[in-house]
Design a protein around this motif. Structure first.
Motif, PDB file in Angstrom:
ATOM      1  N   THR A   1       0.664  -0.859  -0.180  1.00 45.21           N
ATOM      2  CA  THR A   1       0.010  -0.057   0.028  1.00 45.21           C
ATOM      3  C   THR A   1       0.932   1.383   0.431  1.00 45.21           C
ATOM      4  OG1 THR A   1      -0.183   0.074   2.262  1.00 45.21           O
ATOM      5  CG2 THR A   1      -2.196  -1.254   0.998  1.00 45.21           C
ATOM      6  N   PRO A   2       0.232   2.402  -0.615  1.00 47.90           N
ATOM      7  CA  PRO A   2       1.178   3.488  -0.211  1.00 47.90           C
ATOM      8  C   PRO A   2       1.588   3.927   0.853  1.00 47.90           C
ATOM      9  CG  PRO A   2      -0.828   3.933  -1.284  1.00 47.90           C
ATOM     10  CD  PRO A   2      -1.375   2.434  -0.581  1.00 47.90           C
TER      11      PRO A   2
ATOM     12  N   VAL B   1      -4.585  -5.403  -3.992  1.00 51.82           N
ATOM     13  CA  VAL B   1      -4.842  -5.979  -5.150  1.00 51.82           C
ATOM     14  C   VAL B   1      -5.591  -4.922  -5.734  1.00 51.82           C
ATOM     15  CG1 VAL B   1      -6.580  -7.416  -4.788  1.00 51.82           C
ATOM     16  CG2 VAL B   1      -5.314  -8.689  -6.184  1.00 51.82           C
ATOM     17  N   ILE B   2      -5.012  -5.276  -7.481  1.00 46.02           N
ATOM     18  CA  ILE B   2      -6.029  -4.156  -8.105  1.00 46.02           C
ATOM     19  C   ILE B   2      -6.221  -5.266  -9.282  1.00 46.02           C
ATOM     20  CG2 ILE B   2      -6.206  -1.725  -9.377  1.00 46.02           C
ATOM     21  CD1 ILE B   2      -4.210  -0.911  -7.818  1.00 46.02           C
ATOM     22  N   PRO B   3      -7.675  -5.397  -9.835  1.00 40.88           N
ATOM     23  CA  PRO B   3      -7.703  -5.816 -10.828  1.00 40.88           C
ATOM     24  C   PRO B   3      -7.479  -4.551 -12.720  1.00 40.88           C
ATOM     25  CG  PRO B   3     -10.000  -6.587  -9.612  1.00 40.88           C
ATOM     26  CD  PRO B   3      -8.467  -5.083  -8.596  1.00 40.88           C
ATOM     27  N   TYR B   4      -7.056  -6.057 -14.005  1.00 43.19           N
ATOM     28  CA  TYR B   4      -6.832  -5.636 -14.907  1.00 43.19           C
ATOM     29  C   TYR B   4      -7.124  -3.919 -14.813  1.00 43.19           C
ATOM     30  CZ  TYR B   4      -6.148  -4.345 -19.949  1.00 43.19           C
ATOM     31  OH  TYR B   4      -5.874  -4.596 -20.970  1.00 43.19           O
ATOM     32  N   ASP B   5      -9.114  -4.502 -15.194  1.00 40.93           N
ATOM     33  CA  ASP B   5      -9.660  -3.041 -15.866  1.00 40.93           C
ATOM     34  C   ASP B   5     -10.109  -1.958 -14.482  1.00 40.93           C
ATOM     35  OD1 ASP B   5     -10.919  -4.505 -13.853  1.00 40.93           O
ATOM     36  OD2 ASP B   5     -12.695  -5.260 -15.184  1.00 40.93           O
ATOM     37  N   ASP B   6      -9.303  -1.854 -13.775  1.00 43.05           N
ATOM     38  CA  ASP B   6      -9.422  -0.749 -12.845  1.00 43.05           C
ATOM     39  C   ASP B   6     -11.207  -0.930 -11.405  1.00 43.05           C
ATOM     40  OD1 ASP B   6      -7.312  -0.138 -12.766  1.00 43.05           O
ATOM     41  OD2 ASP B   6      -6.659   1.683 -14.469  1.00 43.05           O
ATOM     42  N   THR B   7     -11.552  -1.920 -12.478  1.00 42.80           N
ATOM     43  CA  THR B   7     -13.446  -1.852 -11.661  1.00 42.80           C
ATOM     44  C   THR B   7     -13.065  -1.511 -10.022  1.00 42.80           C
ATOM     45  OG1 THR B   7     -12.927  -3.491 -11.501  1.00 42.80           O
ATOM     46  CG2 THR B   7     -13.787  -3.418 -13.145  1.00 42.80           C
ATOM     47  N   PHE B   8     -11.484  -2.386  -9.230  1.00 39.74           N
ATOM     48  CA  PHE B   8     -11.781  -1.793  -7.687  1.00 39.74           C
ATOM     49  C   PHE B   8     -10.770  -2.097  -7.074  1.00 39.74           C
ATOM     50  CE2 PHE B   8     -13.196  -6.127  -8.061  1.00 39.74           C
ATOM     51  CZ  PHE B   8     -12.170  -7.208  -7.625  1.00 39.74           C
ATOM     52  N   PHE B   9      -9.822  -1.622  -5.852  1.00 41.08           N
ATOM     53  CA  PHE B   9      -8.938  -2.017  -5.622  1.00 41.08           C
ATOM     54  C   PHE B   9      -9.093  -2.867  -3.829  1.00 41.08           C
ATOM     55  CE2 PHE B   9      -9.715   1.864  -3.702  1.00 41.08           C
ATOM     56  CZ  PHE B   9      -9.245   2.506  -2.469  1.00 41.08           C
ATOM     57  N   LEU B  10      -9.056  -3.402  -3.452  1.00 42.47           N
ATOM     58  CA  LEU B  10      -8.626  -3.940  -2.737  1.00 42.47           C
ATOM     59  C   LEU B  10      -7.576  -3.911  -1.442  1.00 42.47           C
ATOM     60  CD1 LEU B  10     -10.250  -5.790   0.022  1.00 42.47           C
ATOM     61  CD2 LEU B  10      -9.426  -7.633  -1.594  1.00 42.47           C
ATOM     62  N   ALA B  11      -7.272  -3.887   0.070  1.00 42.48           N
ATOM     63  CA  ALA B  11      -6.468  -3.004   0.157  1.00 42.48           C
ATOM     64  C   ALA B  11      -6.905  -3.907   1.882  1.00 42.48           C
ATOM     65  CB  ALA B  11      -5.488  -1.636   0.967  1.00 42.48           C
ATOM     66  N   VAL B  12      -5.312  -4.600   2.530  1.00 39.78           N
ATOM     67  CA  VAL B  12      -5.592  -5.085   3.700  1.00 39.78           C
ATOM     68  C   VAL B  12      -4.052  -4.191   4.875  1.00 39.78           C
ATOM     69  CG1 VAL B  12      -5.611  -7.176   5.754  1.00 39.78           C
ATOM     70  CG2 VAL B  12      -6.676  -7.544   3.474  1.00 39.78           C
ATOM     71  N   GLU B  13      -4.973  -3.959   5.784  1.00 43.11           N
ATOM     72  CA  GLU B  13      -3.449  -2.467   5.990  1.00 43.11           C
ATOM     73  C   GLU B  13      -3.403  -3.257   7.726  1.00 43.11           C
ATOM     74  OE1 GLU B  13      -4.444   1.266   5.884  1.00 43.11           O
ATOM     75  OE2 GLU B  13      -4.439   1.235   3.676  1.00 43.11           O
TER      76      GLU B  13
ATOM     77  N   TYR C   1      -5.336  -4.223  11.672  1.00 40.55           N
ATOM     78  CA  TYR C   1      -6.817  -4.724  11.186  1.00 40.55           C
ATOM     79  C   TYR C   1      -8.097  -4.153  10.476  1.00 40.55           C
ATOM     80  CZ  TYR C   1      -5.107  -7.126  15.310  1.00 40.55           C
ATOM     81  OH  TYR C   1      -4.199  -8.390  16.116  1.00 40.55           O
ATOM     82  N   GLN C   2      -7.174  -3.397   9.921  1.00 38.45           N
ATOM     83  CA  GLN C   2      -8.205  -2.174   8.626  1.00 38.45           C
ATOM     84  C   GLN C   2      -8.297  -3.014   7.167  1.00 38.45           C
ATOM     85  OE1 GLN C   2      -8.648   1.810   8.875  1.00 38.45           O
ATOM     86  NE2 GLN C   2      -6.728   1.030  10.100  1.00 38.45           N
ATOM     87  N   LEU C   3      -9.534  -3.160   6.352  1.00 38.45           N
ATOM     88  CA  LEU C   3     -10.054  -3.339   4.906  1.00 38.45           C
ATOM     89  C   LEU C   3     -10.709  -2.468   4.701  1.00 38.45           C
ATOM     90  CD1 LEU C   3     -10.993  -7.414   3.875  1.00 38.45           C
ATOM     91  CD2 LEU C   3     -12.036  -4.512   3.077  1.00 38.45           C
ATOM     92  N   LYS C   4     -10.403  -1.810   3.191  1.00 37.12           N
ATOM     93  CA  LYS C   4     -10.532  -0.985   2.614  1.00 37.12           C
ATOM     94  C   LYS C   4     -10.957  -1.464   1.002  1.00 37.12           C
ATOM     95  CE  LYS C   4      -8.059   2.153   4.933  1.00 37.12           C
ATOM     96  NZ  LYS C   4      -7.454   3.891   5.125  1.00 37.12           N
ATOM     97  N   LEU C   5     -11.999  -0.967   1.374  1.00 36.07           N
ATOM     98  CA  LEU C   5     -12.088  -1.310  -0.442  1.00 36.07           C
ATOM     99  C   LEU C   5     -12.753  -0.627  -1.514  1.00 36.07           C
ATOM    100  CD1 LEU C   5     -13.609  -4.303  -2.325  1.00 36.07           C
ATOM    101  CD2 LEU C   5     -14.843  -1.972  -2.289  1.00 36.07           C
TER     102      LEU C   5
END
Length: 363
Positions: free
Chosen positions: A280-281, A288-300, A303-307
Motif C-alpha cells: 500500500t502507499p 490488489v487491483i484488477p486489470y480493468d481498474d474496477t476496484f481495489f482491495l487493501a488489507v492494512e 485490522y483494517q480492510l479498505k475497498l
C-alpha cells in the motif's frame, strides 16, 4: 498462439526477429502504448467490439510486428502506480533496456512544477520475463478524478540510449468506498454502518450481474479475544473463478495458495487478466487491483480492510456485506431485494457455508 488468456506477456506481445533497435534515432520512433488501448485497437480491427476485452484465435498475425513499449497504470481513488514493459529487441537477442533503469515524475496537470522531481528505479526483479519491466512507487495522496502528468525516461544499462515519454492519467473516479475495521465495524458502499462478530467466513462483496459472479471478496474473522469476546479481520480473499489472491492481516500474501510475501512487488495473472499485488502507499499493508481498474482491495495494519469501487461500473450491481452500491443506505440490509433490517439475518445470509469454527477464546 492463443489470446484467450494473457497467461504471460510473452504470449500477449511479440517482437519480430527482423524488427531490432540499433540506434537512438530508431529508438526515438518506438511508441509508448497504453496496454488497454493496444488491446482495444486489436479488438476494433479484428472483432469490432473492444468492450469485450477478449481476443480469441490461434493465428500469429495477432502479435505486434514492431518494437513497442507498453505501459499500464494501476489506480485507486487517491493513488496511482505505473509499470513499463520493454519489447524493443536488439540484434544480440536481448532488449534495449535490459539491466537499465527508469526515471519518472508525477505531478498535477493543472499545477505543473517549475522543475519536475524525478525518482529512479531499476529493472523489476520479477516483471514479465524475458521482457524488462519497470515499476514506479505509488504517487499520492490525490483527490479522485485528478489528472496527473507522468514523465517517463527509460535508459539502457550503459547509458547510451534513452526513450522519453509523457502522458496524462487520472486517479480512479467516480469512487465509492467501503471498509471493515476494528472488531469488526463495517461501512457499506452507501455509508450504512453496523458490526459483525461471527466466527465464520463471509462474502464481503461480489459481482451480482453475472452467474456465477466474475469475482467475489471473502473475509475471514479471526479468533475471539478473551477480554472482550470480539473478533478482528484475519484475511481477505479475492476469488476470480479458479484463481485467488489472499491478503492476510500479518502481511502475508498468497496467490493460488502459494506465499509470495518475500517479494516486494509482484504481478500475477488472474483469470487471464493482469493484476498487481504490491505494498500500500503507506507501506502498512498489501493491495490488489484488477486489470480493468474496477476496484481495489487493501488489507492494512490495525485490522483494517479498505475497498474502493468505480461507482459507474458497478452502480447497483453488487451484493454482500458491503451492500448493493445503489446510493441508498436504507436498503443495504435487504436480502435478494426483500426488505430486511435485521443485521443478524443479513450477516447469516452472507456467511460462507461450512466456514464457521468452534474455538477457544484467544488470550
Amino acid at each position: 498462439m492463443a489470446f484467450a488468456t494473457l497467461l504471460c506477456c510473452a504470449f500477449l506481445f511479440g517482437v519480430s526477429a527482423s524488427a531490432t533497435i540499433k540506434t537512438q534515432e530508431e529508438l526515438d520512433q518506438v511508441p509508448f502504448v497504453l496496454l488497454s488501448d493496444w488491446i482495444d485497437a486489436k479488438l476494433a480491427a479484428k472483432q469490432g467490439n473492444p468492450a469485450k476485452r477478449q481476443i480469441s484465435g490461434d493465428d500469429d498475425d495477432e502479435l505486434p510486428t514492431e518494437p513497442t513499449i507498453i505501459y499500464q497504470t494501476y489506480r485507486t481513488c487517491n493513488y496511482i502506480l505505473l509499470l513499463a514493459i520493454d519489447f524493443t529487441a536488439t540484434e544480440e537477442g536481448s532488449y534495449v533496456f535490459e539491466g537499465g533503469n527508469m526515471s519518472y515524475s508525477f505531478y498535477n496537470t493543472s499545477d505543473p512544477p517549475a522543475s519536475p522531481n524525478y525518482t529512479v528505479v531499476q529493472q523489476d526483479p520479477i516483471g514479465f520475463p524475458p521482457y524488462p519491466t519497470f515499476v514506479t512507487e505509488w504517487s499520492g495522496e490525490h483527490p479522485p478524478c485528478t489528472n496527473l502528468t507522468i514523465l517517463v525516461n527509460l535508459t539502457n544499462a550503459d547509458g547510451t540510449l534513452t526513450r522519453n515519454a509523457s502522458f496524462i492519467r487520472s486517479t480512479a473516479c467516480p469512487c465509492k468506498d467501503g471498509d471493515m475495521k476494528g472488531d469488526p465495524h463495517i461501512t457499506t458502499l452507501d455509508g450504512f454502518r453496523y458490526n459483525i462478530n461471527g466466527p465464520c467466513d463471509y462474502t464481503l462483496l461480489q459481482d451480482c450481474i453475472h452467474t456465477p459472479p466474475k469475482w467475489k471478496i471473502i473475509v475471514t474473522n479471526g479468533q475471539a479475544i478473551a477480554s472482550s469476546g470480539r473478533r478482528r479481520l484475519e484475511c481477505a480473499r479475492l476469488v476470480m473463478n479458479t484463481s485467488d489472491v489472499e491478503l492476510f492481516q500479518n502481511g502475508d500474501v498468497k496467490v493460488n495458495g502459494v506465499s509470495v510475501s518475500s517479494v516486494k512487488s509482484l504481478f500475477v495473472m488472474v483469470n487471464g487478466l493482469m493484476n498487481v499485488v504490491t505494498e500500500t502507499p503507506d507501506k502498512k499493508g498489501k493491495v490488489v487491483i484488477p486489470y480493468d481498474d474496477t476496484f481495489f482491495l487493501a488489507v492494512e495494519e490495525h485490522y483494517q480492510l479498505k475497498l474502493g469501487l468505480k461507482d459507474d461500473y458497478y452502480k447497483g450491481k453488487t451484493c454482500g456485506l458491503l451492500g448493493n452500491n445503489n446510493g441508498d443506505r436504507k436498503d443495504d440490509l435487504y436480502i435478494k431485494g426483500q426488505r430486511n433490517t435485521n443485521v443478524t439475518a443479513f450477516t447469516e445470509y452472507w456467511k460462507v457455508p461450512n466456514s464457521c469454527r468452534v474455538e477457544k477464546l484467544k488470550i
